[in-house]
Design a protein around this motif. Structure first.
Motif, PDB file in Angstrom:
ATOM      1  N   VAL A 334       0.843  -1.176   0.120  1.00  0.00           N
ATOM      2  CA  VAL A 334       0.019   0.003   0.019  1.00  0.00           C
ATOM      3  C   VAL A 334       0.925   1.290  -0.084  1.00  0.00           C
ATOM      4  CG1 VAL A 334      -1.699   1.294   1.433  1.00  0.00           C
ATOM      5  CG2 VAL A 334      -1.842  -1.271   1.245  1.00  0.00           C
ATOM      6  N   THR A 335       0.514   2.171  -0.781  1.00  0.00           N
ATOM      7  CA  THR A 335       1.238   3.447  -0.821  1.00  0.00           C
ATOM      8  C   THR A 335       0.839   4.562   0.185  1.00  0.00           C
ATOM      9  OG1 THR A 335       1.308   3.340  -3.226  1.00  0.00           O
ATOM     10  CG2 THR A 335       2.027   5.383  -2.295  1.00  0.00           C
ATOM     11  N   VAL A 336       1.508   4.958   1.038  1.00  0.00           N
ATOM     12  CA  VAL A 336       1.097   5.784   2.290  1.00  0.00           C
ATOM     13  C   VAL A 336       0.585   7.003   1.508  1.00  0.00           C
ATOM     14  CG1 VAL A 336       3.589   7.091   2.455  1.00  0.00           C
ATOM     15  CG2 VAL A 336       2.247   6.688   4.547  1.00  0.00           C
ATOM     16  N   GLY A 337      -0.520   7.402   2.260  1.00  0.00           N
ATOM     17  CA  GLY A 337      -1.113   8.897   1.896  1.00  0.00           C
ATOM     18  C   GLY A 337      -2.001   8.507   1.034  1.00  0.00           C
ATOM     19  N   HIS A 357      -5.646  -4.334  10.210  1.00  0.00           N
ATOM     20  CA  HIS A 357      -4.834  -3.485  11.288  1.00  0.00           C
ATOM     21  C   HIS A 357      -4.341  -2.099  10.948  1.00  0.00           C
ATOM     22  CE1 HIS A 357      -2.920  -7.189  13.679  1.00  0.00           C
ATOM     23  NE2 HIS A 357      -4.293  -7.352  13.144  1.00  0.00           N
ATOM     24  N   ASP A 358      -4.334  -1.244  11.767  1.00  0.00           N
ATOM     25  CA  ASP A 358      -3.780   0.115  11.627  1.00  0.00           C
ATOM     26  C   ASP A 358      -4.901   1.162  11.168  1.00  0.00           C
ATOM     27  OD1 ASP A 358      -1.466   2.305  11.333  1.00  0.00           O
ATOM     28  OD2 ASP A 358      -2.011   1.854   8.987  1.00  0.00           O
ATOM     29  N   VAL A 359      -5.851   0.886  10.487  1.00  0.00           N
ATOM     30  CA  VAL A 359      -7.013   1.641  10.038  1.00  0.00           C
ATOM     31  C   VAL A 359      -8.375   1.365  10.741  1.00  0.00           C
ATOM     32  CG1 VAL A 359      -5.601   2.169   7.905  1.00  0.00           C
ATOM     33  CG2 VAL A 359      -7.396   0.292   8.030  1.00  0.00           C
ATOM     34  N   GLN A 360      -8.944   2.575  10.696  1.00  0.00           N
ATOM     35  CA  GLN A 360     -10.450   2.376  10.692  1.00  0.00           C
ATOM     36  C   GLN A 360     -11.095   2.719   9.492  1.00  0.00           C
ATOM     37  OE1 GLN A 360     -12.224   1.482  13.664  1.00  0.00           O
ATOM     38  NE2 GLN A 360     -10.140   1.375  14.791  1.00  0.00           N
ATOM     39  N   PHE A 361     -12.132   1.822   8.956  1.00  0.00           N
ATOM     40  CA  PHE A 361     -12.633   1.967   7.786  1.00  0.00           C
ATOM     41  C   PHE A 361     -14.169   2.419   7.902  1.00  0.00           C
ATOM     42  CE2 PHE A 361     -12.184  -2.832   8.672  1.00  0.00           C
ATOM     43  CZ  PHE A 361     -13.650  -2.898   8.783  1.00  0.00           C
ATOM     44  N   GLN A 362     -14.713   2.716   6.841  1.00  0.00           N
ATOM     45  CA  GLN A 362     -16.114   3.050   6.539  1.00  0.00           C
ATOM     46  C   GLN A 362     -16.396   2.076   5.574  1.00  0.00           C
ATOM     47  OE1 GLN A 362     -16.374   7.091   4.792  1.00  0.00           O
ATOM     48  NE2 GLN A 362     -15.786   7.947   6.687  1.00  0.00           N
ATOM     49  N   PRO A 401       5.259  -5.771   8.144  1.00  0.00           N
ATOM     50  CA  PRO A 401       3.931  -6.099   7.724  1.00  0.00           C
ATOM     51  C   PRO A 401       2.859  -5.738   8.730  1.00  0.00           C
ATOM     52  CG  PRO A 401       4.666  -8.115   7.780  1.00  0.00           C
ATOM     53  CD  PRO A 401       5.851  -7.230   8.230  1.00  0.00           C
ATOM     54  N   TYR A 402       1.687  -5.155   8.381  1.00  0.00           N
ATOM     55  CA  TYR A 402       0.587  -5.312   9.319  1.00  0.00           C
ATOM     56  C   TYR A 402      -0.298  -6.403   8.855  1.00  0.00           C
ATOM     57  CZ  TYR A 402       1.011  -0.298  10.300  1.00  0.00           C
ATOM     58  OH  TYR A 402       1.314   0.899  10.331  1.00  0.00           O
ATOM     59  N   MET A 403      -1.319  -7.018   9.857  1.00  0.00           N
ATOM     60  CA  MET A 403      -2.117  -8.150   9.207  1.00  0.00           C
ATOM     61  C   MET A 403      -3.616  -7.757   9.037  1.00  0.00           C
ATOM     62  SD  MET A 403      -0.083 -10.491  10.157  1.00  0.00           S
ATOM     63  CE  MET A 403       1.483  -9.743  10.248  1.00  0.00           C
ATOM     64  N   PHE A 404      -4.247  -8.437   8.127  1.00  0.00           N
ATOM     65  CA  PHE A 404      -5.549  -8.357   7.965  1.00  0.00           C
ATOM     66  C   PHE A 404      -6.088 -10.037   7.872  1.00  0.00           C
ATOM     67  CE2 PHE A 404      -5.056 -10.260   3.427  1.00  0.00           C
ATOM     68  CZ  PHE A 404      -4.107  -9.825   2.940  1.00  0.00           C
ATOM     69  N   HIS A 405      -7.064 -10.336   8.530  1.00  0.00           N
ATOM     70  CA  HIS A 405      -7.677 -11.340   9.012  1.00  0.00           C
ATOM     71  C   HIS A 405      -9.015 -11.829   9.439  1.00  0.00           C
ATOM     72  CE1 HIS A 405      -7.402 -10.773  13.422  1.00  0.00           C
ATOM     73  NE2 HIS A 405      -6.336 -10.107  12.887  1.00  0.00           N
ATOM     74  N   LEU A 416      -6.424 -18.124   7.807  1.00  0.00           N
ATOM     75  CA  LEU A 416      -7.386 -17.055   6.883  1.00  0.00           C
ATOM     76  C   LEU A 416      -6.850 -15.728   7.485  1.00  0.00           C
ATOM     77  CD1 LEU A 416     -11.251 -17.268   7.223  1.00  0.00           C
ATOM     78  CD2 LEU A 416      -9.706 -15.642   5.726  1.00  0.00           C
ATOM     79  N   MET A 417      -5.697 -15.308   7.141  1.00  0.00           N
ATOM     80  CA  MET A 417      -4.694 -13.982   7.426  1.00  0.00           C
ATOM     81  C   MET A 417      -3.961 -13.725   6.351  1.00  0.00           C
ATOM     82  SD  MET A 417      -3.002 -12.969  10.952  1.00  0.00           S
ATOM     83  CE  MET A 417      -1.930 -14.341  11.264  1.00  0.00           C
ATOM     84  N   GLY A 418      -3.664 -12.461   6.097  1.00  0.00           N
ATOM     85  CA  GLY A 418      -2.625 -12.216   5.016  1.00  0.00           C
ATOM     86  C   GLY A 418      -1.741 -10.802   5.792  1.00  0.00           C
ATOM     87  N   GLN A 419      -0.817 -10.403   4.970  1.00  0.00           N
ATOM     88  CA  GLN A 419      -0.069  -9.108   5.348  1.00  0.00           C
ATOM     89  C   GLN A 419       0.031  -8.163   4.351  1.00  0.00           C
ATOM     90  OE1 GLN A 419       3.321 -11.253   8.093  1.00  0.00           O
ATOM     91  NE2 GLN A 419       3.742 -12.148   6.116  1.00  0.00           N
ATOM     92  N   PHE A 420      -0.042  -7.098   4.755  1.00  0.00           N
ATOM     93  CA  PHE A 420       0.538  -5.734   4.033  1.00  0.00           C
ATOM     94  C   PHE A 420       1.453  -4.880   4.637  1.00  0.00           C
ATOM     95  CE2 PHE A 420      -1.997  -2.173   5.897  1.00  0.00           C
ATOM     96  CZ  PHE A 420      -2.737  -2.827   6.735  1.00  0.00           C
TER      97      PHE A 420
END
Ligand code: C2O
Ligand code: CU
Length: 423
Positions: A334-337, A357-362, A401-405, A416-420
């Motif tokens: 992912v590109t910062v910003g 991880h790291d973010v709050q999404f809508q 990396p951060y995780m998503f899962h 059932l997890m990946g890394q970004f």
């Protein structure tokens, strides 16, 4: 370099025994105690340092779920803390007031470590926010909900034969207490609900039909309070609700079978299809007046418009996009910003949610009022696609990396997890 005025928290992972309703000899784990951990609290803008000592005899981690912070401080599977050592991440809290939490996050054994009792709340306060009931333990009360199964006095994490989601308990603990009640002394009480269970999905409501106001979701307050009478939370999700319990009454917060959009097997053995009492509220005959809920709560952040769309297929209960988690593989860069849309599709037909991880999404394109606030974990019904809008504001680090899962912990452990990375 740690800035002056840093608030330091000493947290130690420990083993011990706790009476969870089955005698004093139940072997459990906790933080600074034998079961669960202290509520950590910091203000927006405050620099914090966590001193995490591992007093267990096996390696673990502590992850700050919902926190916006550098990947190296995140406490995921790449930040293992060996027995007898101390890990000291630090960052500046930079996000709206919210009910976050912490728990271990080691690859392959998160379910077991959380089930034994390592978890706690992490509250972010914002002095510039609206006035709400905020007297901790009086009219602002943490409600950590976990289902447990016992074999004699032993915590049993064995799953049913037909379940691939892990243990579904037949008893509920709130803040580690069996059969809990809360003495209510004020006209309104704010409950910070956290589903800290391994797999169970709860559908909260009162036995008397008493309504409540939803004021916050995972990552902060809603634009405005929403009246409702039932609210569903999958593992890892939080909600803040405000309830006006009529004086002299004792309604029971109860969980009824959730609406999972799944078939019989998925519902029964995936997220659980039981009716369980969670917490009785015992209101005094005379209630003290306290803060009322304002009609407007918090402006939602402008996340900008997306420049990238990514697809995440929940392929099975062990794979995302056809691949199981690999600690050595970066799945997304992912590109910062930038702002992105993540399209998460449950193609497996099983019961899953999705946590980033790291973010709050809508959550885009939904009129579900329970999804109108900031989210970091969301239930993804079988066959459905959810579109999640998120912005990666800062903290580039190409090597961590951060995780998503999926936050059904057995699924996470099984792959059932990946890394970004954010670069
Ligand atoms: Cu609550 Cu990746 O975790
Ligand atoms: Cu899952």
């Amino acid at each position: 370099v740690v800035p002056d005025g840093t608030r330091v928290f000493d947290l130690e992972l420990r083993s011990g025994t706790t009476d969870l309703g089955h005698g004093p000899g139940t072997e459990t784990w906790g933080v600074n105690g034998s079961y669960l951990g202290p509520t950590v609290r910091a203000e927006r803008g405050e620099p914090v340092r966590m001193k995490v000592r591992n007093g267990l005899d096996e390696a673990s981690t502590l992850h700050w779920h919902g926190m916006h912070l550098p990947a190296a401080m995140d406490g995921g599977p790449h930040q293992m803390v060996d027995p007898g050592t101390t890990w000291s991440p630090h960052w500046t809290v930079d996000q709206p007031a919210a009910t976050l939490w912490y728990h271990p996050h080691l690859h392959g054994a998160t379910a077991e470590h959380v089930y034994r009792g390592v978890a706690g709340m992490f509250l972010v306060d914002d002095p510039a926010g609206p006035v709400l009931p905020d007297r901790y333990g009086i009219d602002d009360v943490p409600v950590i909900v976990q289902d447990k199964k016992f074999d004699g006095d032993r915590l049993d994490d064995g799953a049913a034969m037909f379940s691939d989601t892990g243990v579904l308990g037949d008893e509920v603990l709130v803040n580690g207490t069996p059969g809990p009640y809360l003495d209510v002394t004020t006209e309104r009480v704010r409950l910070r609900l956290l589903n800290a269970s391994n797999a169970r999905v709860y559908r909260f409501g009162f036995d008397t039909g008493l309504g409540f106001a939803l004021i916050g979701t995972d990552g902060g307050l809603l634009p405005k309070p929403v009246g409702m009478s039932s609210l569903q939370l999958s593992p890892g999700e939080r909600a803040e609700i405000v309830v006006a319990v009529p004086a002299g009454t004792s309604p029971v917060l109860r969980s009824s079978p959730p609406d999972l959009g799944a078939d019989f097997w998925g519902t029964r053995f995936g997220g659980g299809a039981d009716t369980m009492d969670i917490l009785q509220l015992r209101a005094a005959d005379r209630l003290d007046s306290n803060a009322v809920v304002p009609s407007s709560l918090a402006a939602q952040p402008d996340l900008g418009s997306p420049s990238v769309t990514r697809r995440f297929d929940l392929t099975s209960s062990t794979q995302i996009n056809g691949k199981p988690m690999d600690m050595g593989r970066i799945d997304e860069v992912v590109t910062v910003g930038t702002t992105e849309v993540w399209e998460v599709r449950n193609v497996s037909g099983g019961v899953h949610n999705f946590h980033v991880h790291d973010v709050q999404f809508q959550v885009l394109g939904t009129d579900d009022p329970a999804l109108t606030g900031p989210k970091d974990t969301v239930y993804v019904p079988p066959g459905r696609t959810l579109r999640l809008l998120m912005r990666f504001t800062d903290f580039s680090d190409p090597s961590t990396p951060y995780m998503f899962h999926c936050h059904l912990l057995r699924h996470e452990d099984n792959g059932l997890m990946g890394q970004f990375v954010v670069v």
